[in-house]
Motif scaffolding. Sequence first.
Motif, short mmCIF file in Angstrom:
data_model
loop_
_atom_site.label_atom_id
_atom_site.label_comp_id
_atom_site.label_asym_id
_atom_site.label_seq_id
_atom_site.Cartn_x
_atom_site.Cartn_y
_atom_site.Cartn_z
N GLY A 1 17.32 -2.03 12.74
CA GLY A 1 16.42 -1.14 13.07
C GLY A 1 16.77 0.27 12.99
N GLN A 2 17.04 0.54 12.18
CA GLN A 2 17.56 2.70 11.89
C GLN A 2 16.21 3.04 11.88
N GLU A 3 16.17 4.16 12.90
CA GLU A 3 15.10 4.97 12.51
C GLU A 3 15.30 6.57 11.99
N TRP A 4 13.93 6.92 11.50
CA TRP A 4 14.42 8.60 11.05
C TRP A 4 13.50 9.74 11.24
N SER A 5 13.67 10.75 11.24
CA SER A 5 12.21 11.54 11.45
C SER A 5 12.26 12.46 10.47
N ILE A 6 11.08 12.73 10.95
CA ILE A 6 10.30 14.20 9.17
C ILE A 6 9.46 14.79 10.05
N SER A 7 10.24 16.39 10.29
CA SER A 7 9.02 16.81 10.73
C SER A 7 8.00 18.13 9.57
N ARG A 8 7.29 18.67 10.48
CA ARG A 8 6.11 19.42 9.66
C ARG A 8 7.47 20.18 8.36
N LEU A 9 8.27 20.42 8.68
CA LEU A 9 8.92 21.49 7.59
C LEU A 9 9.58 20.44 6.08
N GLN A 10 9.41 19.11 6.53
CA GLN A 10 9.36 18.08 5.27
C GLN A 10 10.64 17.86 5.26
N ALA A 11 11.63 17.96 6.76
CA ALA A 11 13.36 17.73 6.51
C ALA A 11 13.10 16.14 7.42
N VAL A 12 13.93 15.90 6.89
CA VAL A 12 14.08 14.13 7.23
C VAL A 12 15.48 14.27 8.08
#
Length: 196
Positions: A175-186
């Motif tokens: 159940g891992q989560e990650w986020s990707i911002s508009r700046l293409q950062a994870v």
Amino acid sequence: MAITLGTLPRLTTFSMRAVSAANDLRPSFGGPVQRLGRKGSRFALDVKVPAMSAKGCGIALIADLLRGETETVILPVPDYVPAVPYGTPLVNGAGQLGTTLVIDGLTPNVAILKGKFLSVILGGQRYVHIVAAQTTANGSGQASLPIWPMLRTPTTDNAVVELAAPKIEGFVQPGQEWSISRLQAVGVDFSVEERA
């Protein structure tokens, strides 16, 4: 086959925690509670990786973590005890069990401080332990280390002891989560728990 994670960004934070297999024995008619130490206590490592380039190592890390739900992952244990030249420590004797690990191959008279993490490779799997009391190797480079948790599998003679750079090996918790911002950062948070 185990997945060795690459170098994580400098601002990554680590939280080591114990996963205890101990349980309490409560008498039905009152009386003192007894704590029973049981084989199976182990460590888990919670990791918080700050935002990093998705095109760089961000997406590759996520791919490794997703594979880590069914394959073991290896990463360094955050160790706060200063590194010293420990020599080439090995398990000294087969069939050891309990809360003492006898090793040799150490630098003569080297001190192993209380709170020092180590990992032992037995049967192709790493097991993490913490030194429970300061111990000094004798003039022949041998020492009996009090450890926690107790050994979970019998030792083999000359098994590798990773004292200078211990590593944890286990499964990534599902159940891992990650986020990707508009700046293409994870950015990603994950936990690795030893499998036994």
